[in-house]
Design a protein around this motif. Structure first.
Motif, short mmCIF file in Angstrom:
data_model
loop_
_atom_site.label_atom_id
_atom_site.label_comp_id
_atom_site.label_asym_id
_atom_site.label_seq_id
_atom_site.Cartn_x
_atom_site.Cartn_y
_atom_site.Cartn_z
N ASP A 124 17.56 18.20 -23.14
CA ASP A 124 16.96 16.94 -22.98
C ASP A 124 17.46 16.03 -24.32
O ASP A 124 17.74 15.11 -24.42
N ARG A 129 15.31 14.27 -15.97
CA ARG A 129 14.39 14.81 -16.71
C ARG A 129 13.14 14.50 -16.03
O ARG A 129 12.16 14.92 -15.94
N TYR A 174 8.30 13.74 -24.59
CA TYR A 174 8.45 15.33 -24.80
C TYR A 174 6.97 16.22 -24.44
O TYR A 174 7.13 17.11 -24.11
N LEU A 210 15.01 22.05 -23.43
CA LEU A 210 14.62 21.04 -24.47
C LEU A 210 16.00 20.77 -25.24
O LEU A 210 16.29 19.52 -25.51
#
Ligand SMILES: Nc1ncnc2c1ncn2[C@@H]1O[C@H](COP(=O)(O)OP(=O)(O)OP(=O)(O)O)[C@@H](O)[C@H]1O
Ligand SMILES: [Mg+2]
Length: 397
Positions: A367, A207, A318, A364
């Motif tokens: 993640d 990520r 995030y 998303l």
């Protein structure tokens, strides 16, 4: 009592034979990246690998670079870690003397064994002067070359904890992260005979590097996942905890403890809850008492500090509006036993972000899966861990 802060080492380190064995075997030919969510015991495994390598007579340097946010700082940390190995300090000084002219006087002191206690302060000051944003690539190479001279027994191992966090810091501060990744890769490729790397980090490396298209600079690492304890190991871990404290163990008590925590048996949560139970336990411990300790202690005010960062890190890593979308999805899935259909989660995502982009939505979800929040169950998504879901439910995060 089980260790609950910092890595488990020495007597506090439990098992992990399979992971440690796999890593030692793979290190025969590859550099290794450990992959695991936060708090699964990655650093503990790294320290055990370091201990075993030392036992076999290899030189092993350990660096924690969680707070490093620029390549030149990385090089300074590396040189300091090498300098910290007392047995090879003079050799290190000799090898660096020509390249680091301004430090040569200090190195002569070290070689002559006249070094006093302030030597480390002097070293860091000198390194700070010598290693700068405009010369870290060459300086870094010099340091690696000096490290190669520290032991005739090859390879020399470098255990680097929180490398992904460090790269993330560099990206955030706009400090040559891409160049650093490229450079590190070329060092690894050119030194494979002499140096072997074991890296880890509690944020997902994939990520972190995704935003700078850096996957190809880390794809030379062989990846080793660090999962939670298996059920058998978790039960053994609990039993050992009871035995150490001289508290009578019965299997139903162990099973009850694991039932409260739920799979996956994250070492950290298991250790915390076991410790709380042992602290409260008398000779008459029952399953009902364990349930009570779980609800009033682990999920109570005492447990708050252990879980809060799972909420905070959404914000930190995030960014908005993804953190908002993640929170909406987690708020919904904490309520269902069977999980939330992906389509409904996509609806929440669209509302939170005003984006109709399915690819971003799936990114998303991946993640969140990587970071220990959710898991996929067919077309549904669920919380990955029972204890985290219980906490999320209770505090209505
Ligand atoms: N092998 C083990 N034996 C006993 N306890 C362990 C073990 N591994 C992890 N733990 C428990 O988990 C806690 C965290 O361990 P460690 O620091 O190794 O995890 P980590 O994955 O590196 O965490 P972070 O994501 O914060 O870096 C320890 O304090 C201990 O309570
Ligand atoms: Mg760690």
């Amino acid at each position: 009592m089980p260790v609950v802060s910092g890595p488990a080492m020495g007597k506090g380190f439990f098992d992990r034979e399979k992971e440690v064995g796999d890593i030692l075997r793979l290190l025969g030919r590859d550099n290794i990246a450990l992959i695991s969510p936060r708090r699964y015991g990655e650093t503990s495994v790294m320290r055990e690998v370091e201990r075993r390598l030392n036992e076999r007579g290899y030189l092993c340097l350990f660096l924690d670079i969680m707070y490093v946010d620029a390549p030149e700082e990385f090089v300074i940390e590396l040189a300091t870690a090498a300098f910290d190995v007392a047995s090879t300090r003079r050799r290190f000084a000799r090898a660096l003397k020509d390249a680091f002219v301004r430090l040569s006087e200090l190195f002569e002191e070290i070689e002559a064994s006249a070094a006093g206690t302030g030597i480390k302060v002097k070293l860091r000051r000198g390194l700070n002067e010598e290693i700068r944003a405009d010369n870290w690539t060459e300086r870094g190479r010099d340091v690696f070359d000096a490290i190669k001279c520290l032991s005739d027994k090859k390879p020399i191992y470098l255990v680097i904890d929180e490398l992904s966090e460090c790269v993330n810091n560099m990206i955030k501060k706009d400090k040559d992260a891409e160049k650093f990744l490229q450079w590190s890769r070329s060092i690894r490729q050119q030194s494979i005979e002499d140096l072997r790397f074991i890296v880890g980090g509690s944020v997902s490396f994939d990520r972190v590097v995704k935003g700078i298209s850096g996957l190809s600079w880390i794809n030379d690492f062989e990846r080793v996942p660090i999962a939670g304890f298996s059920r058998t190991d978790a039960l053994k871990f609990v039993e050992e905890g009871f035995n150490e404290e001289g508290i009578e163990y019965r299997e139903e008590l162990g099973k009850k403890i694991l039932g409260c925590i739920g799979e996956p048996y994250v070492p950290y949560f298991t250790a915390i809850f076991l410790r709380m139970t042992l602290q409260e336990a008398g000779s008459d411990l029952t399953e009902a008492m364990i349930e009570e300790i779980y609800n009033s202690k682990l999920l109570g005010a005492q447990g708050k500090g252990y879980f809060e960062h799972y909420k905070d890190r959404l914000k930190i890593y995030y960014g908005e509006p993804m953190a908002k979308a993640a929170k909406e999805i987690l708020r919904e899935i904490r309520l269902t036993d069977e999980g939330l259909p992906k389509q409904l989660a996509f609806h929440l995502f669209r509302e939170a972000t005003n984006e109709d982009n399915e690819e971003r939505f799936m990114d998303l979800l991946y993640d969140l899966e990587n970071d220990f929040y959710i898991t996929f169950d067919g077309e549904n998504i669920r919380f990955q861990s029972k204890v985290l879901r219980d906490w999320w439910r209770l505090y209505n995060v």
